[in-house]
Design a protein around this motif. Structure first.
Motif, PDB file in Angstrom:
ATOM      1  N   GLU A  87       0.842  -1.190   0.000  1.00  0.00           N
ATOM      2  CA  GLU A  87       0.000   0.000   0.000  1.00  0.00           C
ATOM      3  C   GLU A  87       0.881   1.245   0.000  1.00  0.00           C
ATOM      4  O   GLU A  87       1.983   1.241   0.540  1.00  0.00           O
ATOM      5  CB  GLU A  87      -0.896   0.005   1.227  1.00  0.00           C
ATOM      6  N   LYS A 133       0.462   5.895  -0.262  1.00  0.00           N
ATOM      7  CA  LYS A 133      -0.466   7.017  -0.191  1.00  0.00           C
ATOM      8  C   LYS A 133       0.071   8.174  -1.012  1.00  0.00           C
ATOM      9  O   LYS A 133       1.260   8.492  -0.948  1.00  0.00           O
ATOM     10  CB  LYS A 133      -0.645   7.436   1.268  1.00  0.00           C
ATOM     11  N   THR A 175      -0.805  12.212  -1.579  1.00  0.00           N
ATOM     12  CA  THR A 175      -1.578  13.336  -1.072  1.00  0.00           C
ATOM     13  C   THR A 175      -1.216  14.571  -1.884  1.00  0.00           C
ATOM     14  O   THR A 175      -0.043  14.903  -2.038  1.00  0.00           O
ATOM     15  CB  THR A 175      -1.254  13.590   0.413  1.00  0.00           C
ATOM     16  N   GLU A 180      -6.528  12.790  -1.409  1.00  0.00           N
ATOM     17  CA  GLU A 180      -5.649  11.726  -0.949  1.00  0.00           C
ATOM     18  C   GLU A 180      -6.082  10.404  -1.574  1.00  0.00           C
ATOM     19  O   GLU A 180      -7.267  10.111  -1.637  1.00  0.00           O
ATOM     20  CB  GLU A 180      -5.711  11.608   0.571  1.00  0.00           C
ATOM     21  N   LYS A 216      -5.125   6.084  -1.679  1.00  0.00           N
ATOM     22  CA  LYS A 216      -4.412   4.998  -1.011  1.00  0.00           C
ATOM     23  C   LYS A 216      -4.492   3.732  -1.856  1.00  0.00           C
ATOM     24  O   LYS A 216      -5.171   2.784  -1.495  1.00  0.00           O
ATOM     25  CB  LYS A 216      -4.999   4.752   0.373  1.00  0.00           C
ATOM     26  N   THR A 260      -2.857   0.328  -4.032  1.00  0.00           N
ATOM     27  CA  THR A 260      -1.974  -0.796  -3.742  1.00  0.00           C
ATOM     28  C   THR A 260      -1.169  -1.120  -4.995  1.00  0.00           C
ATOM     29  O   THR A 260      -1.698  -1.071  -6.096  1.00  0.00           O
ATOM     30  CB  THR A 260      -2.806  -2.022  -3.320  1.00  0.00           C
TER      31      THR A 260
END
Length: 68
Positions: free
Chosen positions: A41, A43, A45, A50, A52, A54
């Motif tokens: 995973e 992230k 931003t 945002e 998230k 994989t």
């Protein structure tokens, strides 16, 4: 009807195309490359948004050199 062999063949072709499409820009000056391994995973931003997702993923960052 078993469509798996067709899907598998097409998926391999699509994957190879994506590799080629990423290699050329990644070799340019000023491009930063981030590779994310499968099942990992991460992230992203930006401002108020945002994400998230994989992996697997290849993230290419192209910033205007004049702004650095």
């Amino acid at each position: 009807m078993n469509l798996w062999p067709l899907f598998q063949r097409d998926w391999q072709y699509i994957y190879q195309c994506l590799i080629v499409l990423n290699k050329e820009p990644a070799a340019r000056e000023g491009i930063e490359v981030i590779e994310v391994n499968p099942q990992k995973e991460f992230k992203i931003t930006t401002g108020q948004k945002e994400m998230k997702p994989t992996g697997p993923a290849i993230i290419l960052i192209n910033q205007d050199q004049a702004r650095r």
